[in-house]
Design a protein around this motif. Structure first.
Motif, mmCIF file in Angstrom:
data_model
loop_
_atom_site.group_PDB
_atom_site.id
_atom_site.type_symbol
_atom_site.label_atom_id
_atom_site.label_comp_id
_atom_site.label_asym_id
_atom_site.label_seq_id
_atom_site.Cartn_x
_atom_site.Cartn_y
_atom_site.Cartn_z
ATOM 1 N N GLY A 78 0.795 -1.218 0.000
ATOM 2 C CA GLY A 78 0.000 0.000 0.000
ATOM 3 C C GLY A 78 0.827 1.267 0.000
ATOM 4 O O GLY A 78 0.286 2.362 -0.121
ATOM 5 N N GLN A 79 2.141 1.153 0.153
ATOM 6 C CA GLN A 79 3.002 2.319 0.201
ATOM 7 C C GLN A 79 3.838 2.475 -1.062
ATOM 8 O O GLN A 79 4.677 3.358 -1.142
ATOM 9 N N LEU A 80 3.623 1.618 -2.057
ATOM 10 C CA LEU A 80 4.392 1.688 -3.287
ATOM 11 C C LEU A 80 3.954 2.872 -4.131
ATOM 12 O O LEU A 80 2.770 3.178 -4.227
ATOM 13 N N GLN A 81 4.933 3.513 -4.764
ATOM 14 C CA GLN A 81 4.628 4.536 -5.744
ATOM 15 C C GLN A 81 4.101 3.853 -7.007
ATOM 16 O O GLN A 81 4.312 2.653 -7.209
ATOM 17 N N PRO A 82 3.402 4.599 -7.892
ATOM 18 C CA PRO A 82 2.821 3.967 -9.088
ATOM 19 C C PRO A 82 3.816 3.156 -9.911
ATOM 20 O O PRO A 82 3.521 2.018 -10.306
ATOM 21 N N TYR A 83 5.006 3.720 -10.182
ATOM 22 C CA TYR A 83 5.960 2.982 -11.015
ATOM 23 C C TYR A 83 6.492 1.750 -10.294
ATOM 24 O O TYR A 83 6.814 0.738 -10.924
ATOM 25 N N GLU A 84 6.552 1.797 -8.948
ATOM 26 C CA GLU A 84 6.992 0.632 -8.178
ATOM 27 C C GLU A 84 5.934 -0.468 -8.206
ATOM 28 O O GLU A 84 6.257 -1.662 -8.315
ATOM 29 N N PHE A 95 16.746 6.176 -9.030
ATOM 30 C CA PHE A 95 17.867 7.123 -9.015
ATOM 31 C C PHE A 95 17.445 8.476 -9.600
ATOM 32 O O PHE A 95 17.740 9.528 -9.022
ATOM 33 N N LEU A 96 16.736 8.436 -10.735
ATOM 34 C CA LEU A 96 16.288 9.674 -11.366
ATOM 35 C C LEU A 96 15.296 10.423 -10.472
ATOM 36 O O LEU A 96 15.339 11.659 -10.384
ATOM 37 N N SER A 97 14.413 9.680 -9.813
ATOM 38 C CA SER A 97 13.433 10.301 -8.920
ATOM 39 C C SER A 97 14.116 10.954 -7.734
ATOM 40 O O SER A 97 13.662 11.984 -7.224
ATOM 41 N N LEU A 98 15.206 10.349 -7.288
ATOM 42 C CA LEU A 98 15.949 10.893 -6.152
ATOM 43 C C LEU A 98 16.693 12.165 -6.525
ATOM 44 O O LEU A 98 16.801 13.101 -5.726
ATOM 45 N N ARG A 129 10.588 13.167 -10.356
ATOM 46 C CA ARG A 129 9.879 12.530 -9.243
ATOM 47 C C ARG A 129 8.384 12.820 -9.335
ATOM 48 O O ARG A 129 7.554 11.942 -9.108
ATOM 49 N N VAL A 130 8.049 14.067 -9.694
ATOM 50 C CA VAL A 130 6.642 14.428 -9.876
ATOM 51 C C VAL A 130 6.052 13.669 -11.063
ATOM 52 O O VAL A 130 4.911 13.193 -11.020
ATOM 53 N N PHE A 131 6.852 13.495 -12.127
ATOM 54 C CA PHE A 131 6.381 12.786 -13.314
ATOM 55 C C PHE A 131 6.107 11.317 -12.996
ATOM 56 O O PHE A 131 5.078 10.763 -13.401
ATOM 57 N N PHE A 132 7.026 10.675 -12.268
ATOM 58 C CA PHE A 132 6.879 9.261 -11.959
ATOM 59 C C PHE A 132 5.842 9.008 -10.858
ATOM 60 O O PHE A 132 5.101 8.030 -10.910
ATOM 61 N N ALA A 186 -6.383 17.295 5.271
ATOM 62 C CA ALA A 186 -6.317 15.889 4.868
ATOM 63 C C ALA A 186 -5.660 15.859 3.495
ATOM 64 O O ALA A 186 -6.126 16.515 2.564
ATOM 65 N N ILE A 187 -4.566 15.105 3.392
ATOM 66 C CA ILE A 187 -3.765 15.091 2.166
ATOM 67 C C ILE A 187 -3.663 13.664 1.653
ATOM 68 O O ILE A 187 -3.215 12.765 2.374
ATOM 69 N N LEU A 188 -4.095 13.455 0.406
ATOM 70 C CA LEU A 188 -3.958 12.153 -0.228
ATOM 71 C C LEU A 188 -2.570 12.069 -0.846
ATOM 72 O O LEU A 188 -2.256 12.780 -1.807
ATOM 73 N N GLU A 189 -1.723 11.212 -0.277
ATOM 74 C CA GLU A 189 -0.339 11.116 -0.715
ATOM 75 C C GLU A 189 -0.244 10.369 -2.041
ATOM 76 O O GLU A 189 -1.196 9.727 -2.489
ATOM 77 N N THR A 190 0.925 10.427 -2.655
ATOM 78 C CA THR A 190 1.105 9.811 -3.968
ATOM 79 C C THR A 190 1.009 8.293 -3.924
ATOM 80 O O THR A 190 0.779 7.654 -4.944
ATOM 81 N N ASN A 191 1.183 7.693 -2.750
ATOM 82 C CA ASN A 191 1.079 6.233 -2.633
ATOM 83 C C ASN A 191 -0.327 5.780 -2.240
ATOM 84 O O ASN A 191 -0.553 4.601 -1.989
#
Length: 229
Positions: A28-34, A75-78, A84-87, A133-138
């Motif tokens: 549930g904590q994975l980013q979309p690309y992950e 690496f690119l996201s870091l 990072r915003v794109f991914f 209340a903030i919906l995070e990217t994950n």
């Protein structure tokens, strides 16, 4: 039959190694690309198991390729905020200073029922308690209540606390926990002596032991006997 068993075992090991490389995040904590790469690895790695005609390399090579892609993306996201915003996308503010941001709900196809469900899961039944209340990217919802709705801390109540009283696991099912040992200043040898002085037996006799720097501890032996101080 034997070929299938060997393939299954090897694929299992490959996937475990892949997950270790990708880190300790929960699903549930994975980013979309992950998440996409995780699903693809599971699908590709399973192909040699489903069909005996497909060689193991048909699952191994794509899996390694996906891990390389993951490493590059990470690496690119870091290194780049724009990438990072794109991914990963941007967090979305659903409640701002107590006000529901309706346009964000529409843009995300996120319903009020979803919001209330996640608020209740966090222990808030009244939307008036929430400042942000903030919906995070994950996909996780970060909830920031008003200060008046925040549970009081020991500092707010003027209660003095001692960090040395934090209980850490030392032994789990007859085996030592390295972090707990070092945090409490034990070595395996000194722990054995510590146990003997308290007549708790040996490490292998203990099902669970936690201790703190102030000397307090809780111990349950494998025979069910408990001792604490």
């Amino acid at each position: 039959m034997l070929n299938t068993i060997i393939k299954t075992a090897l694929i299992y090991i490959i996937i475990i190694i892949s997950m270790r490389i990708m880190g300790k995040k929960l699903a549930g904590q994975l980013q979309p690309y992950e998440l996409v790469i995780t699903l693809m690895i599971a699908e590709i790695a399973a192909a040699p198991i489903d069909s005996g005609d497909i060689p193991l390399s048909a699952g191994l090579i794509p899996t390694i390729t996906l891990l390389i892609v993951y490493s590059v993306f990470s690496f690119l996201s870091l290194k780049s905020r724009k990438l990072r915003v794109f991914f990963c996308g941007r967090p979305s503010i659903l409640i701002s200073n107590g006000k529901l941001v309706t346009e964000e709900f529409e843009k995300l196809s996120y319903s009020l029922s979803d919001l209330m469900e996640q608020l209740r899961s966090a222990g808030y039944a009244d939307v008036r308690q929430i400042c942000y209340a903030i919906l995070e990217t994950n996909g996780e919802l970060s909830i920031l209540p008003y200060p008046a709705e925040t549970p009081p801390t020991a500092q707010m109540m003027g209660i003095k606390t001692d960090n040395n009283t934090i209980q850490l696991p030392i032994i789990l099912d007859g085996d030592t926990v390295d972090f707990g040992l070092s945090a409490c200043g034990f070595t395996r040898e000194s722990l054995e002596n510590w146990l003997k002085k308290r007549k708790l037996g040996s490490i292998s006799d203990i099902f669970f032991l936690s201790a703190a720097k102030d000397g307090s501890y809780f111990c349950q032996r494998k025979n069910g006997e408990q001792q604490q101080q």
